[in-house]
Enzyme design. Structure first.
Site, PDB file in Angstrom:
ATOM      1  N   SER A  62       0.875  -1.176   0.000  1.00  0.00           N
ATOM      2  CA  SER A  62       0.000   0.000   0.000  1.00  0.00           C
ATOM      3  C   SER A  62       0.908   1.220   0.000  1.00  0.00           C
ATOM      4  O   SER A  62       2.022   1.161   0.531  1.00  0.00           O
ATOM      5  CB  SER A  62      -0.849   0.007   1.276  1.00  0.00           C
ATOM      6  OG  SER A  62      -1.423   1.283   1.470  1.00  0.00           O
ATOM      7  N   TYR A  83      -1.491  -0.691  10.361  1.00  0.00           N
ATOM      8  CA  TYR A  83      -1.702  -1.119   8.968  1.00  0.00           C
ATOM      9  C   TYR A  83      -0.469  -0.766   8.118  1.00  0.00           C
ATOM     10  O   TYR A  83       0.093  -1.618   7.422  1.00  0.00           O
ATOM     11  CB  TYR A  83      -2.955  -0.442   8.415  1.00  0.00           C
ATOM     12  CG  TYR A  83      -3.234  -0.737   6.951  1.00  0.00           C
ATOM     13  CD1 TYR A  83      -3.832  -1.927   6.563  1.00  0.00           C
ATOM     14  CD2 TYR A  83      -2.887   0.189   5.962  1.00  0.00           C
ATOM     15  CE1 TYR A  83      -4.093  -2.193   5.221  1.00  0.00           C
ATOM     16  CE2 TYR A  83      -3.146  -0.070   4.625  1.00  0.00           C
ATOM     17  CZ  TYR A  83      -3.743  -1.255   4.257  1.00  0.00           C
ATOM     18  OH  TYR A  83      -3.985  -1.518   2.932  1.00  0.00           O
TER      19      TYR A  83
HETATM   20  P1  NDP Z   1     -11.576  -5.685  -0.433  1.00  0.00           P
HETATM   21  O1  NDP Z   1     -12.117  -5.516   0.947  1.00  0.00           O
HETATM   22  O2  NDP Z   1     -12.423  -5.305  -1.593  1.00  0.00           O
HETATM   23  O3  NDP Z   1     -11.096  -7.189  -0.645  1.00  0.00           O
HETATM   24  C1  NDP Z   1     -10.413  -7.884   0.348  1.00  0.00           C
HETATM   25  C2  NDP Z   1     -10.388  -9.347  -0.031  1.00  0.00           C
HETATM   26  O4  NDP Z   1      -9.688 -10.065   1.005  1.00  0.00           O
HETATM   27  C3  NDP Z   1     -11.784  -9.948  -0.140  1.00  0.00           C
HETATM   28  O5  NDP Z   1     -11.831 -10.800  -1.257  1.00  0.00           O
HETATM   29  C4  NDP Z   1     -11.929 -10.750   1.142  1.00  0.00           C
HETATM   30  O6  NDP Z   1     -12.762 -11.856   0.890  1.00  0.00           O
HETATM   31  C5  NDP Z   1     -10.471 -11.191   1.361  1.00  0.00           C
HETATM   32  N1  NDP Z   1     -10.251 -11.574   2.749  1.00  0.00           N
HETATM   33  C6  NDP Z   1     -10.460 -10.816   3.856  1.00  0.00           C
HETATM   34  N2  NDP Z   1     -10.188 -11.536   4.958  1.00  0.00           N
HETATM   35  C7  NDP Z   1      -9.804 -12.783   4.533  1.00  0.00           C
HETATM   36  C8  NDP Z   1      -9.412 -13.969   5.191  1.00  0.00           C
HETATM   37  N3  NDP Z   1      -9.333 -14.045   6.533  1.00  0.00           N
HETATM   38  N4  NDP Z   1      -9.087 -15.056   4.438  1.00  0.00           N
HETATM   39  C9  NDP Z   1      -9.158 -14.997   3.082  1.00  0.00           C
HETATM   40  N5  NDP Z   1      -9.518 -13.891   2.401  1.00  0.00           N
HETATM   41  C10 NDP Z   1      -9.842 -12.799   3.120  1.00  0.00           C
HETATM   42  O7  NDP Z   1     -10.193  -4.894  -0.416  1.00  0.00           O
HETATM   43  P2  NDP Z   1      -9.211  -4.358  -1.573  1.00  0.00           P
HETATM   44  O8  NDP Z   1      -9.489  -5.009  -2.853  1.00  0.00           O
HETATM   45  O9  NDP Z   1      -9.212  -2.892  -1.488  1.00  0.00           O
HETATM   46  O10 NDP Z   1      -7.809  -4.832  -0.976  1.00  0.00           O
HETATM   47  C11 NDP Z   1      -6.938  -5.741  -1.619  1.00  0.00           C
HETATM   48  C12 NDP Z   1      -5.519  -5.466  -1.159  1.00  0.00           C
HETATM   49  O11 NDP Z   1      -5.127  -4.162  -1.574  1.00  0.00           O
HETATM   50  C13 NDP Z   1      -5.309  -5.501   0.363  1.00  0.00           C
HETATM   51  O12 NDP Z   1      -4.123  -6.185   0.653  1.00  0.00           O
HETATM   52  C14 NDP Z   1      -5.193  -4.038   0.736  1.00  0.00           C
HETATM   53  O13 NDP Z   1      -4.424  -3.834   1.897  1.00  0.00           O
HETATM   54  C15 NDP Z   1      -4.528  -3.458  -0.497  1.00  0.00           C
HETATM   55  N6  NDP Z   1      -4.727  -2.033  -0.673  1.00  0.00           N
HETATM   56  C16 NDP Z   1      -5.971  -1.506  -0.934  1.00  0.00           C
HETATM   57  C17 NDP Z   1      -6.123  -0.143  -1.080  1.00  0.00           C
HETATM   58  C18 NDP Z   1      -7.440   0.499  -1.343  1.00  0.00           C
HETATM   59  O14 NDP Z   1      -7.507   1.760  -1.328  1.00  0.00           O
HETATM   60  N7  NDP Z   1      -8.496  -0.260  -1.628  1.00  0.00           N
HETATM   61  C19 NDP Z   1      -4.969   0.777  -0.968  1.00  0.00           C
HETATM   62  C20 NDP Z   1      -3.742   0.117  -0.669  1.00  0.00           C
HETATM   63  C21 NDP Z   1      -3.630  -1.224  -0.535  1.00  0.00           C
HETATM   64  P3  NDP Z   1     -13.676 -12.627   1.967  1.00  0.00           P
HETATM   65  O15 NDP Z   1     -14.254 -11.581   2.887  1.00  0.00           O
HETATM   66  O16 NDP Z   1     -14.677 -13.310   1.091  1.00  0.00           O
HETATM   67  O17 NDP Z   1     -12.770 -13.586   2.671  1.00  0.00           O
END
Ligand code: NDP
Length: 241
Positions: free
Chosen positions: A139, A152
Site C-alpha cells: 500500500s 496497517y
Molecule cells: P476488499 O475488501 O475489496 O477485498 C479484500 C479481499 O480479502 C476480499 O476478497 C476478502 O474476501 C479477502 N479476505 C479478507 N479476509 C480474509 C481472510 N481471513 N481469508 C481470506 N480472504 C480474506 O479490499 P481491496 O481489494 O481494497 O484490498 C486488496 C488489497 O489491496 C489488500 O491487501 C489491501 O491492503 C490493499 N490495498 C488496498 C487499497 C485500497 O484503497 N483499496 C490501498 C492500498 C492497498 P472474503 O471476505 O470473502 O474472505
C-alpha cells in the site's frame, strides 16, 4: 490478449475489489485462475462467469495452516503454479487511544503472516520448477507516516522489506518477486470504517477503481526475459503525498 496463455495463477482475496479485478485480468490474458477467499458464493459466481478453467477454493487465510493447504490444493489441480498474487487484506485504522487491540492479531495474521507463509511455501515450489511470479500487495500507506495508520502501514512496510529480501534471495532462480502498492481505490475495504460512521478514505478524493491496480499487477506478471518490474506504486492522480 493471451500473454499468459498456458500459465496457472492463484489470486487471494478474489471475492471483491482488487483481487476480483485481477482475476478477471489474468484470466483474460490467458491464465487458468484459482480464486481464494472466504465467501464461496462470490467465488463460485466469479469462477462461473470467467469460465475457461477458473476454479476456486474457500479458505480463511488468517489460519496458520491455510497457506500450506492452498499449496496442496493448487498442486493437485494445476501440478505447477506459475503466478501467486497475495492480495487478501483488511484495513483497520485508529489513533492509539481508540485502537481496538482485539484487531491486532487478525491484522497481523492476514496482512503479514499469511502473505509471508504463502510467499515462502510457493517460492520453494516455484524455485524447484525454475520459474514463477509472486506479487505481494502492499500500500502507499507503507511509505506514508500519518496518524491512525501505524499498525496497517507498519505491517505493509514490514511486508515490503520481506518481499524485497525474498526477491534478492531468489535472484537467478527464475522466480520473479514483486510488490504492488496501490493508492486509494474504491473497494469494500472501507466498509468497516463507514459502518462505524467514519468517512472512507475514498470519499476525500476521486479515487481509483480496482481495475487500475489489476492492470499494474498484470503488467508485472507479463514481464519477460531478464526484466522484473519489482516495485509498482500506483497513485490516484489527485493524491498529493
Ligand atoms: P476488499 O475488501 O475489496 O477485498 C479484500 C479481499 O480479502 C476480499 O476478497 C476478502 O474476501 C479477502 N479476505 C479478507 N479476509 C480474509 C481472510 N481471513 N481469508 C481470506 N480472504 C480474506 O479490499 P481491496 O481489494 O481494497 O484490498 C486488496 C488489497 O489491496 C489488500 O491487501 C489491501 O491492503 C490493499 N490495498 C488496498 C487499497 C485500497 O484503497 N483499496 C490501498 C492500498 C492497498 P472474503 O471476505 O470473502 O474472505
Amino acid at each position: 490478449m493471451t500473454s499468459l496463455a498456458g500459465k496457472t495463477a492463484i489470486v487471494t482475496g478474489a471475492s471483491s475489489g482488487i483481487g476480483e479485478a485481477t482475476a478477471r485480468r489474468l484470466a483474460r490474458a490467458g491464465a487458468a485462475v484459482m480464486l481464494v477467499a472466504r465467501r464461496s458464493d462470490r467465488l463460485e459466481r466469479l469462477a462461473t462467469e470467467i469460465g475457461d478453467g477458473a476454479s476456486y477454493v474457500a479458505l480463511d487465510l488468517a489460519q496458520a495452516g491455510a497457506p500450506q493447504s492452498l499449496l496442496d490444493t493448487a498442486c493437485e489441480r494445476f501440478g505447477q503454479v506459475d503466478i501467486l498474487v497475495n492480495n487478501a487484506g483488511i484495513l483497520r485504522t485508529s489513533h492509539f487511544d481508540a485502537f481496538d487491540l482485539a484487531e491486532l492479531e487478525p491484522l497481523i495474521a492476514l496482512n503479514f503472516a499469511a502473505v509471508v507463509r504463502s510467499s515462502i511455501l510457493f517460492a520453494r515450489h516455484m524455485k524447484a520448477h525454475g520459474s514463477g511470479q509472486i506479487v505481494n500487495l502492499s500500500s502507499i500507506g507503507a511509505s506514508i507516516t500519518a496518524a491512525g495508520t501505524g499498525v496497517y502501514g507498519g505491517l505493509k512496510a514490514a511486508l515490503e522489506r520481506f518481499t524485497e529480501v525474498l526477491r534478492i534471495e531468489l535472484a537467478g532462480s527464475g522466480v520473479r518477486v514483486g510488490l504492488v502498492a496501490p493508492g486509494t481505490t474504491t473497494t469494500e475495504i472501507f466498509a468497516e470504517m463507514k459502518s462505524k460512521g467514519e468517512p472512507g478514505w475514498d470519499e476525500f478524493i476521486p479515487s481509483m477503481v480496482p481495475d487500475d491496480i489489476a492492470r499494474a499487477i498484470l503488467f508485472m506478471c507479463e514481464q519477460t526475459g531478464n526484466a522484473n518490474a519489482a516495485r509498482l506504486h500506483v497513485y490516484a492522480t489527485s493524491e498529493g503525498f
